[in-house]
Scaffold this active site. Structure first.
Site, PDB file in Angstrom:
ATOM      1  N   ASN A 176       9.417 -57.187 185.612  1.00 34.44           N
ATOM      2  CA  ASN A 176      10.091 -56.131 186.382  1.00 34.44           C
ATOM      3  C   ASN A 176       9.700 -54.748 185.849  1.00 34.44           C
ATOM      4  O   ASN A 176      10.412 -53.780 186.083  1.00 34.44           O
ATOM      5  CB  ASN A 176      11.609 -56.327 186.343  1.00 34.44           C
ATOM      6  CG  ASN A 176      12.150 -56.325 184.914  1.00 34.44           C
ATOM      7  OD1 ASN A 176      11.421 -56.026 183.976  1.00 34.44           O
ATOM      8  ND2 ASN A 176      13.416 -56.651 184.758  1.00 34.44           N
ATOM      9  N   GLU A 220      15.317 -51.909 180.930  1.00 36.78           N
ATOM     10  CA  GLU A 220      15.331 -52.627 182.198  1.00 36.78           C
ATOM     11  C   GLU A 220      15.426 -51.639 183.371  1.00 36.78           C
ATOM     12  O   GLU A 220      15.864 -50.499 183.193  1.00 36.78           O
ATOM     13  CB  GLU A 220      16.536 -53.572 182.227  1.00 36.78           C
ATOM     14  CG  GLU A 220      16.496 -54.672 181.167  1.00 36.78           C
ATOM     15  CD  GLU A 220      15.615 -55.857 181.564  1.00 36.78           C
ATOM     16  OE1 GLU A 220      14.552 -55.653 182.189  1.00 36.78           O
ATOM     17  OE2 GLU A 220      15.992 -56.994 181.235  1.00 36.78           O
TER      18      GLU A 220
END
Ligand code: GLP
Length: 243
Positions: free
Chosen positions: A136, A143
């Site tokens: 990702n 994140e």
């Protein structure tokens, strides 16, 4: 951003190890920002070989690692402390007191994050930051989200990261849900950044990071704003890049 196409994983690893090696030769007291994961393993193997041959000396260098899982003691085989010992630190002559990794067992994670940023500042910042990239597009454990986290912080890992890291643990339930990660400030203030990627499963993340909009939804995209980033990737990882 300089993008270098490697023939395969070994070629990527040797090219990246050459850059780290040059850094240490030019500035023996370098502060190296180090990463875990499968991507840097070949680099560490190559650096160890050169060290064993007498071509490299880490005795004056300092290392700061990107991240650590919360709740795993340094002795736990799955901790990033253990990963770094097994794959690098036990085989080279970095001075133990100059090796830094966030403490995932700290009773007060917020205080640990502050302590870690202080350590990086006291070292004078990072000379060369080595990065892998998550599916990702996470770097360290930064994140995707609504904003870039500036400082070292505690982070809830995404399902995609937990799934990707299950291979090191056996079962998804065993993967820690939280980690402490260096923030974007320390990463992007590194004087040089070296990102390595190998394999088709990184193609989407790499292309979005290098050629898409700069957005916290694609954490590695922030690297487009840095003036000295080298990406070394194999053909599969570069397959979705408009090169
Ligand atoms: C973990 C690490 C990252 C690493 C990523 C990719 O989440 N925290 O620093 O870049 O995995 O790992 P790999 O190189 O194994 O694909």
């Amino acid at each position: 951003m300089k993008i270098i196409r490697a023939k395969d994983y070994n070629d990527m690893s040797r090219k990246a190890a050459n850059i780290i090696s040059a850094q240490i030769i030019l500035k023996p007291e370098s502060v190296l920002g180090l990463a875990t994961g499968s991507s840097p393993l070949g680099i560490y193997r190559q650096l160890i070989q050169w060290y064993e041959k007498g071509d490299l000396d880490f005795s004056e260098a300092t290392s700061v690692n990107l991240d650590e899982y919360c709740g795993l003691p340094a002795e736990n085989g799955q901790s990033y402390h253990a990963f770094m010992r097994q794959n690098f630190f036990d085989h080279v002559n970095l001075a133990p007191h100059r090796i830094h990794i966030p403490d995932g067992m700290a009773p007060d994670p917020a205080a640990e994050c502050l302590r870690y940023d202080r350590i990086i500042a006291e070292c004078g910042g990072i000379d060369l930051q080595l990065l892998g990239i998550g599916h990702n597009a996470h770097i360290g454990f930064n994140e995707p989200g609504d904003f870039f986290s500036k400082h070292t912080h505690q982070v809830a890992l995404t399902e995609s990261t937990i799934a990707a890291n299950t291979r090191f643990f056996g079962r998804p339930e065993e993967v820690p849900r939280q980690a402490i990660s260096m923030g974007m400030q320390a990463i992007t203030q590194a004087r040089k950044i070296l990102l390595v990627a190998s394999g088709a499963d990184k193609a989407e993340a790499l292309s979005a990071s290098c050629f898409g909009p700069v957005t916290p939804r694609v954490p590695a995209s922030i690297l487009q704003l840095h003036q000295d980033v080298t990406v070394i990737a194999d053909g599969e990882a570069l397959s979705k890049c408009p090169l």
